[in-house]
Each structure stands twice: as structure tokens, then as C-alpha cells.
Design an enzyme around this catalytic site. Sequence first.
Site, mmCIF file in Angstrom:
data_model
loop_
_atom_site.group_PDB
_atom_site.id
_atom_site.type_symbol
_atom_site.label_atom_id
_atom_site.label_comp_id
_atom_site.label_asym_id
_atom_site.label_seq_id
_atom_site.Cartn_x
_atom_site.Cartn_y
_atom_site.Cartn_z
ATOM 1 N N ASP A 227 -98.896 19.078 -8.949
ATOM 2 C CA ASP A 227 -100.183 18.621 -9.045
ATOM 3 C C ASP A 227 -100.219 17.051 -9.317
ATOM 4 O OD1 ASP A 227 -103.209 19.186 -9.425
ATOM 5 O OD2 ASP A 227 -102.906 18.386 -11.339
ATOM 6 N N GLU A 257 -99.675 17.347 -4.131
ATOM 7 C CA GLU A 257 -100.894 17.227 -4.160
ATOM 8 C C GLU A 257 -101.244 15.816 -4.262
ATOM 9 O OE1 GLU A 257 -105.092 16.468 -5.656
ATOM 10 O OE2 GLU A 257 -103.561 17.233 -7.169
#
Length: 491
Positions: A227, A257
Site C-alpha cells: 500500500d 500501489e
Amino acid sequence: MLEAFEWYIPPDRKHWQRLASAVANLKATGIDNLWIPPGCKAFNKDGNGYDIYDLYDLGEFEQKGGRSTKWGTKEELVYLTQQAEEVGVGIYWDAVLNHKAGADYTEKCQAVEVNPKDRTKEITKPRELESWLGFNFPGRGNMYSGLEYRWYHFSGIDWDAANKRNAIFKIVENGKDWSKFVTTELGNYDYLMFADVDFSHPEVKADVKRWGEWIGREIKLSGMRFDAVKHYSEDFQRELIKHLHSTVGPDWFFIGEYWKDSLDELTAYLYRMNHKLSLFDVPLVSNLSRISRTKNADLRMVFHNTLVKYEPAHAVALVANLSRNHDTQPRQALEEPIEAFFKPLAYALILLRRDGYPCIFYGDLYGIKGDYPEVPSCRGRLPDLCLARKLYAYGEQHDYFDSAHCVGWTRVGTWDRPYGLACVMSNDKPNRKRMYVGEAHAGELWTDILGWEPFEVQIDKYGYGLFSCRGNWVAVYVNRAAAGRERFGNL
């Protein structure tokens, strides 16, 4: 790949059970890997895991309002991974490493306030700041890891506890600063939210590497989704991937991400990471969203400046992100709206073509819950598109991107997957295309597996057929006698 959750799933602690029950059917449909939500203990007992509190608590300890995470207990998580392994489905862990939330006590340190629009600019002199920066994990204690996180394990925070004031504060005691190995958005985008972890600290680096080994031994994984990678040290990210590859995950697949609609920035990051991970194709997200919402948009531009086009081996083409994954679904920070009529076109574009690694979104497969519920997308035929990829999307690809409002392509099949397919779509009026599927298919009768086009197409002796589609829709043609045809419409 399936992004196996959506933001508004009820906090009933049964999601690991749901996935364990569904995994065999998902495999049969063509889904080989599940990207599961962050399963570490969150600050909020009903939190989705991005408000991460303790990396080492997978729903095992009484902390932050309960033992279970929103998704279930550690035992249920282990059972899910066992069921997935039995049917040949991999599990990708959603690793939230950038920050920690829900500290157990306040600490004092020297900090400066920075300009939120340019975090390189200090707007106050250093002063003593009291904030929530102490983590001793009282429910877990020293089990699995003995490190207690203190103020010096972080680089920033957004709350002045003494004065009850929100701002972005950079910790400067002992010469601390933002990481230099992050994106230069907002001057320096090291700080994102909560207590920002400092990956220059040797104790932090050692603890997170140890966590990566630990979780890889606790549960069966096939990879990780990292993330918010543009917000923490690229140097540490490279170290971590190298460490995981050399210990528990020599064959693990890694996804970052990095949310930026810039092909240049994304490809530069891939090169700096030595192509050891893949990235979500954010430019493709934007293209699909724009085309779906623009009258007379040019379908030929859908792959313009995308990772799928220029870095296909490292492009994750999420229909999750293409339509609405947990970040981009309605009322989330990165919402990328896509019109309902365009969803089947978008999914066909990423599922049935040669390039990119497609991911579908739980909310599109099963519907979205919460205050703004939605039914499954694609009129419920998304499983059919997945199955079409599994059974027929093989072999040489021939593109027919020669018209602004009607495009198509074919896959001719291979010796062991001989059937092939033809896909045609329109974002305007009904249309048709003459496309080549291979002389080996001469004389065959092809029909639309989705059942939206009633016509049979006979392949001529040269391997061509004339394939039609409705306006603002998509059709996928396959030999009507192909193995597996009876499964469509029954998933």
C-alpha cells in the site's frame, strides 16, 4: 486476480469464512489469486485495516476493542489460506507499512509544523510536541516481536495532543527529516496519514523484515500488495523485496500501489525498483473513466500512455481500479467513476487481451453494500467474461482498432487451447467488424457467449468472420461447439 473485498462490507467478522466458502467456485471461474484485505489489527475494531495498529496481530489478541479483525479471526484466516491452497488459488497479502494508527500513549519530541501544500517548507521553529506516538501492544506483549514503537521510530504526525490541533508536523529531534526516497508531490510526500513510520531507523527496518518472514511462515502466501508505496522509502522497499525473495517468498508476486496518472513517473519507479514488482495501471484507470463519461470518445485511445502498452509484464490492469476498487469506488478518496454501460467493455478490454495482469473487483462481482448499494456489474455476466479468459483467450492476437467508436480483436488459439475468440465493442451505435480468427477455424459457426447477440457467424475459408455488436455494448464470439460453452450463463 480478484480484489476480494470492498470498502462497505459489513463488519460481521465473517469475511474470511465467506471467501473460504467461495474459493473453489472462484477458481472454476478462472480466478487464480485473491488479493485479500489488510488482515492486521486496525485502530478501529470495524476498520478495513488501512488504519493499521499492529502488524503482528492477525486477529489473535484482545486489542483495540476485540480479538477479531473486521474480517475474522486468525484461525479463520489460516483456514481460508488452506482452502485456497487446496484448489490452487494463491493469496496476496495487503501490506500496510507506511504508518501506524491508534497509539497506546502519548510521547513528547521536538517537531516543526510544515506547509501542507509543500512539506519541504517549515512554517514554525522547532518546539516540543506531544502526540500519540507510543505503541507497546499490551494485548500481544512481546509475542512474535519485542519492539515497542516510540517517537523516534516515526518521522511525522498530524495531531498536537496538548493543543488538540490538526496540522502536519515533522519530527526533527536528533536530526530527523522526511525520507528523500519518496515522490516529490507536495514537495515531499513522505507524510500521508497517522504516525508516519521512519524506514531509515534500523530497528524499524529489522522489525518489518522480520514481520515479512513471520507472516510468510504463519500463513500460505503467494505474494504481497504494498500500500501507498510512493509515500515511503524506495530504498527500504528494494531491501524488503530482496529479503522476502531470499527467505520465505522466492516465487512471490509483488504489486505496488503507486497512485499517479503519469506513465513517465510509473515507469521511472519500475526502473528504480529494478522491475522487481508490478504496478497498478493508473493511466488506464483514468482513460477508461474518461472514455466512459465522454460523448463520442475515441476508443482507440484507451491504451494511450498506459503501462499495459509500454510495460505489459509489470502492469496490473485492475477492473477494480478500472471501475471502482476500494480506493476508487464511490465516496473514496481516489474515486474514478465509470459509467455502468461501459463496465462490460472495460472488463473485456483487460480480461480478454494478451497484455497486462487483470484484476476484477469484489464489488463488481458480488455487488456493493452500505448506504449506497449497487448490484453486480455487467448485468451479472462478469463471471462469464472471466471464464472466457480461462477457456479461450489464448494465442496470437489480431487488433482492429481502426474506428473511433467500434474496436475489436481476436485470439486465434494455440495447439492445446485451440478455440480462440473474437471480441467487438461499440461506444456508439450498433456496429460490426470483419476480423481474422485463423484459417484453422474455417467453416465453424461462432456465437456470442454472453447471449446478447443472436446471430451466428460463419468463418469463411480465409479465416475471417463478420462480427456484430449492439450500440454501447460488447460481444464475445466463440465456436458454438467449443468445449465449455455449456457453462456460460450458469455461473
